[in-house]
Design an enzyme around this catalytic site. Structure first.
Site, PDB file in Angstrom:
ATOM      1  N   ASN A  13     -21.056 -47.964 -19.466  1.00 29.86           N
ATOM      2  CA  ASN A  13     -19.654 -47.572 -19.545  1.00 29.86           C
ATOM      3  C   ASN A  13     -19.494 -46.316 -18.693  1.00 29.86           C
ATOM      4  O   ASN A  13     -19.887 -45.236 -19.112  1.00 29.86           O
ATOM      5  CB  ASN A  13     -19.265 -47.298 -21.008  1.00 29.86           C
ATOM      6  CG  ASN A  13     -17.846 -46.767 -21.130  1.00 29.86           C
ATOM      7  OD1 ASN A  13     -17.093 -46.731 -20.153  1.00 29.86           O
ATOM      8  ND2 ASN A  13     -17.471 -46.335 -22.329  1.00 29.86           N
ATOM      9  N   LYS A  15     -16.910 -44.792 -17.993  1.00 29.09           N
ATOM     10  CA  LYS A  15     -15.783 -43.939 -18.426  1.00 29.09           C
ATOM     11  C   LYS A  15     -14.978 -43.515 -17.181  1.00 29.09           C
ATOM     12  O   LYS A  15     -14.874 -44.303 -16.244  1.00 29.09           O
ATOM     13  CB  LYS A  15     -16.294 -42.765 -19.248  1.00 29.09           C
ATOM     14  CG  LYS A  15     -17.212 -43.235 -20.388  1.00 29.09           C
ATOM     15  CD  LYS A  15     -17.506 -42.198 -21.410  1.00 29.09           C
ATOM     16  CE  LYS A  15     -18.384 -42.806 -22.504  1.00 29.09           C
ATOM     17  NZ  LYS A  15     -18.699 -41.880 -23.575  1.00 29.09           N
ATOM     18  N   HIS A  99     -12.676 -48.362 -27.889  1.00 29.43           N
ATOM     19  CA  HIS A  99     -13.603 -47.231 -27.758  1.00 29.43           C
ATOM     20  C   HIS A  99     -13.012 -46.010 -28.479  1.00 29.43           C
ATOM     21  O   HIS A  99     -11.797 -45.782 -28.424  1.00 29.43           O
ATOM     22  CB  HIS A  99     -13.847 -46.918 -26.279  1.00 29.43           C
ATOM     23  CG  HIS A  99     -15.028 -46.006 -26.078  1.00 29.43           C
ATOM     24  ND1 HIS A  99     -14.961 -44.662 -26.342  1.00 29.43           N
ATOM     25  CD2 HIS A  99     -16.299 -46.256 -25.698  1.00 29.43           C
ATOM     26  CE1 HIS A  99     -16.158 -44.113 -26.105  1.00 29.43           C
ATOM     27  NE2 HIS A  99     -16.985 -45.070 -25.720  1.00 29.43           N
ATOM     28  N   GLU A 101     -12.953 -43.024 -27.732  1.00 26.95           N
ATOM     29  CA  GLU A 101     -12.225 -42.095 -26.862  1.00 26.95           C
ATOM     30  C   GLU A 101     -10.785 -42.565 -26.653  1.00 26.95           C
ATOM     31  O   GLU A 101      -9.868 -41.749 -26.597  1.00 26.95           O
ATOM     32  CB  GLU A 101     -12.977 -41.948 -25.524  1.00 26.95           C
ATOM     33  CG  GLU A 101     -14.245 -41.127 -25.711  1.00 26.95           C
ATOM     34  CD  GLU A 101     -15.314 -41.386 -24.667  1.00 26.95           C
ATOM     35  OE1 GLU A 101     -15.050 -42.064 -23.663  1.00 26.95           O
ATOM     36  OE2 GLU A 101     -16.454 -40.907 -24.885  1.00 26.95           O
TER      37      GLU A 101
HETATM   38  P1  13P Z   1     -23.072 -41.693 -24.038  1.00 20.92           P
HETATM   39  O1  13P Z   1     -24.177 -42.673 -23.715  1.00 20.92           O
HETATM   40  O2  13P Z   1     -22.732 -40.798 -22.898  1.00 20.92           O
HETATM   41  O3  13P Z   1     -23.343 -40.959 -25.318  1.00 20.92           O
HETATM   42  O4  13P Z   1     -21.756 -42.568 -24.275  1.00 20.92           O
HETATM   43  C1  13P Z   1     -21.809 -43.642 -25.138  1.00 20.92           C
HETATM   44  C2  13P Z   1     -20.536 -44.377 -25.051  1.00 20.92           C
HETATM   45  O5  13P Z   1     -19.498 -43.902 -25.469  1.00 20.92           O
HETATM   46  C3  13P Z   1     -20.563 -45.706 -24.422  1.00 20.92           C
HETATM   47  O6  13P Z   1     -19.362 -46.382 -24.614  1.00 20.92           O
END
Ligand code: 13P
Length: 257
Positions: A13, A15, A99, A101
């Site tokens: 991901n 992001k 997600h 976030e």
């Molecule tokens: P990290 O691996 O940076 O902790 O992020 C996990 C995540 O939110 C994947 O969707």
């Protein structure tokens, strides 16, 4: 245990990171670093919508194309939104939904998550449904209750056949981007509980088939123990998916699991 019924999925991901012009170099380097044989391990990159075109232009990439979000609307007057049709047209086979976030930043409620999930399934795109508890919920012993609720709400009104096509990612919020991973036991305990919930609601055949991933500070150093757990079928990886060597190391482990 019953892993023979399921494939392993190692999904990155990205992001809101990288720019589209970085996709080509990254994919070339990753392909070179990936193991020759996948052994049934599917590799997926969930990139921002702006990067999907670049990823789909990569030939023989051995990497599934994933998006990070879609609109709950089909089309029309929704300025700034990206529809399931649009990502499908760019080759997306997977899309993250729910997600933490997005739940925090964009107000994606359980109802919205359910609506988006159904749209994805209607378009033949595999949803990667994220669920996870906050640190406060864990400390207060509310983890299982919260996860159960999120799953029930997200899968509301889906048929068993549809549920079979959903990938679930258990991502404890306190482990995301913090460097603080859930222990192998903590992650397995929740993933097993998710599978038991699926069994109770949809039957053993379905629950055996659903891929359940762990996400939250997974990296090259801690992935082996997590991926060895009987109910963890792969990872959803944030930070470590941005570095070719780290991501390739996790893929190597996934190809062994
Ligand atoms: P990290 O691996 O940076 O902790 O992020 C996990 C995540 O939110 C994947 O969707």
């Amino acid at each position: 245990m019953n892993k023979k019924y399921r494939r392993v999925i190692i999904a990155g991901n990205w992001k809101m990171n990288m720019v589209p012009s970085q996709v080509h170099g990254f994919v070339e380097d990753l392909r070179a670093a990936m193991p020759e044989r996948s052994n049934g391990c599917s590799v997926v990159l969930c990139v921002p919508a702006t990067h999907l075109g670049a990823l789909s232009r990569e030939k023989q990439r051995r990497i599934g194309i994933g998006a990070q979000n879609i609109s709950q609307f089909d089309k029309g007057a929704h300025t700034g939104e990206v529809s399931a049709d649009m990502i499908a047209d760019l080759g997306a086979k997977y899309c993250i939904v729910g997600h933490s976030e997005r739940r925090a930043d964009n107000g994606d409620t359980d109802e919205l998550v359910n609506a988006k999930l159904r749209i994805l399934l209607d378009h033949g795109i595999t949803p990667i449904l994220c669920v996870g508890e906050s640190l406060d919920q864990r400390d207060r012993g509310l983890t299982m209750e919260h996860i159960r609720y999120q799953i029930k709400a997200a899968l509301y009104a889906l048929t068993a056949e549809q549920v079979k096509r959903v990938v679930i990612a258990y991502e404890p919020i306190w482990a995301i981007g913090t460097g603080r991973t859930a222990t192998d036991e903590q992650a397995q305990e929740v993933c097993l509980a998710i599978r038991e919930q699926l069994r109770a609601e949809y039957g053993a055949l379905i629950s055996r088939k659903v891929c359940i991933l762990y996400g939250g500070s997974m990296n090259a150093g801690n992935c082996a123990g997590l991926l060895a757990q009987p109910d963890i079928d792969g990872g959803l990886i944030g930070g470590a998916s941005l570095k070719v060597e780290d991501f390739a190391a996790i893929i190597r482990e996934g190809s062994r699991a």
